[in-house]
Scaffold this active site. Structure first.
Site, mmCIF file in Angstrom:
data_model
loop_
_atom_site.group_PDB
_atom_site.id
_atom_site.type_symbol
_atom_site.label_atom_id
_atom_site.label_comp_id
_atom_site.label_asym_id
_atom_site.label_seq_id
_atom_site.Cartn_x
_atom_site.Cartn_y
_atom_site.Cartn_z
ATOM 1 N N GLU A 91 37.751 41.979 61.789
ATOM 2 C CA GLU A 91 38.398 40.674 61.698
ATOM 3 C C GLU A 91 38.071 39.976 60.382
ATOM 4 O O GLU A 91 38.921 39.302 59.791
ATOM 5 C CB GLU A 91 37.987 39.796 62.884
ATOM 6 C CG GLU A 91 38.639 40.198 64.196
ATOM 7 C CD GLU A 91 38.102 41.486 64.775
ATOM 8 O OE1 GLU A 91 38.848 42.156 65.532
ATOM 9 O OE2 GLU A 91 36.929 41.830 64.472
ATOM 10 N N HIS A 105 37.723 37.887 76.278
ATOM 11 C CA HIS A 105 39.168 37.928 76.088
ATOM 12 C C HIS A 105 39.853 36.651 76.564
ATOM 13 O O HIS A 105 41.072 36.645 76.754
ATOM 14 C CB HIS A 105 39.792 39.114 76.843
ATOM 15 C CG HIS A 105 39.310 40.457 76.400
ATOM 16 N ND1 HIS A 105 38.129 40.995 76.845
ATOM 17 C CD2 HIS A 105 39.842 41.358 75.544
ATOM 18 C CE1 HIS A 105 37.954 42.183 76.291
ATOM 19 N NE2 HIS A 105 38.979 42.421 75.494
#
Length: 350
Positions: free
Chosen positions: A73, A142
């Site tokens: 990321e 998540h």
């Protein structure tokens, strides 16, 4: 629906879309319209993204316009900063909002400050897309709602749509914006609106006006809230999934609330908020993120500062709890109909 009326006549024929299809359509439009638009992220190319938001785009535009990245990321966002400074308009996807933290330094120290550090010589016209929030039993890794982190950073814009129509128009505006934008997509409503009841499956978008999406280009300006329902009993401020939960609660309780879908947290439509609260005299704020230092705290402060002499009851908040995100208990964590209903009753009794 002022913004929708303003865009009437733009975009050509409309088509029923869910939010995934509307986001895909926005990306398709911008890839066709502007050769500088680049999509990058984990599994967004051949696979089309974990939620299929980029399905078919690599095949249509090629691997130099839509490409997969390593699982990094920090690298994804860092590359996007460089692309923007070079003159491109990158749209990086972070697979889940929970994974965005390794890229915070690039976003906060580089993207958000580039225009100011370079005295306007360089900009970072990048839109970071990411699914956020709960509803799929994704657990702690998540399901987080980290929007308040980004609203605190000067130089970043934060956008959260609640309908397919808004998702496409707002995403197009984000991509065309010259500043870095965080575009959070409430994954619980990708396929249909959500009323907040565990034992009721989410409805699909079929038959809804806000799912009739123009197939061509149109945009919705950032910084403009949407009036979901009109009413004079209280004002409810919400965004993303919680717009639909609040609407369902008011409908079932017969409460005439003015529900404002904020749509963009930064820039914020404070004028619309102020006008509504001055008219109703009461304000409830609903968001899924944890309570302490959540964006609702900023909204509460702004409403109190600007509308104090119009308030007939204290500003109330219904939020997620100050706990790590639970897996099996996520439906208890959500601001659901019971807690929202109790807050409405308390405000109206004061």
């Amino acid at each position: 629906m002022e913004a929708q009326d303003a865009a009437a006549g733009e975009g050509g024929e409309t088509k029923h879309m869910n939010m995934i299809e509307a986001i895909n359509s926005a990306l398709d439009c911008m890839l066709a319209k502007d050769d500088d638009v680049i999509l990058l992220g984990e599994d967004i190319g051949y696979f089309g993204g974990v939620f299929r938001c980029t399905a078919g785009l690599q095949e249509k535009y090629g691997k130099t316009r839509v490409f997969d990245t390593p699982i990094s990321e920090c690298g994804i966002i860092g590359v996007a900063v460089g692309m923007g400074a070079y003159g491109l308009r990158p749209v990086p996807e972070i697979q889940f909002a929970d994974y965005i933290y390794p890229g915070l330094d690039q976003l906060i120290s580089e993207a958000a400050r580039l225009r100011y550090r370079s005295a306007g010589e360089f900009i970072a016209p990048m839109t970071v897309r990411s699914p956020f929030g709960g509803g799929i039993f994704g657990g702690q890794t998540h399901s987080q709602s980290p929007e308040a982190i980004f609203t605190h950073v000067a130089g970043l814009k934060t956008v959260i749509p609640a309908t397919p129509y808004d998702a496409k128009g707002l995403l197009i505006s984000c991509i065309e914006d010259n500043d870095p934008v965080i575009f959070f997509e409430p994954k619980r409503i990708y396929n249909g609106p959500f009323d907040g009841y565990y034992d009721r499956p989410a409805k699909n978008w079929k038959g809804r006006e806000d799912a009739q999406v123009p197939e061509g280009y149109y945009s919705i300006p950032l910084g403009k809230a949407r009036t979901v329902t009109e009413g004079d009993q209280l004002t409810i401020l919400a965004y993303g999934t919680m717009v639909h939960v609040a609407e369902a609660v008011c409908r079932e309780k017969g409460v005439e609330a003015e529900i404002l879908d904020l749509r963009t947290l930064v820039p914020l439509d404070i004028e619309a908020i102020e006008a509504s609260v001055e008219r109703t005299g009461r304000c409830l704020i609903v968001h899924e993120a944890t309570r302490t230092s959540g964006f609702g705290a900023e909204l509460s402060a702004l409403v109190t500062e600007r509308c104090f002499y119009h308030l007939e009851a204290p500003v109330e908040r219904v939020t997620g709890f100050d706990t790590p995100y639970p897996h099996s208990l996520e439906w208890a964590y959500f601001p659901g109909p019971v807690r929202i209903g109790e807050a409405i009753d308390k405000i109206l009794q004061d």
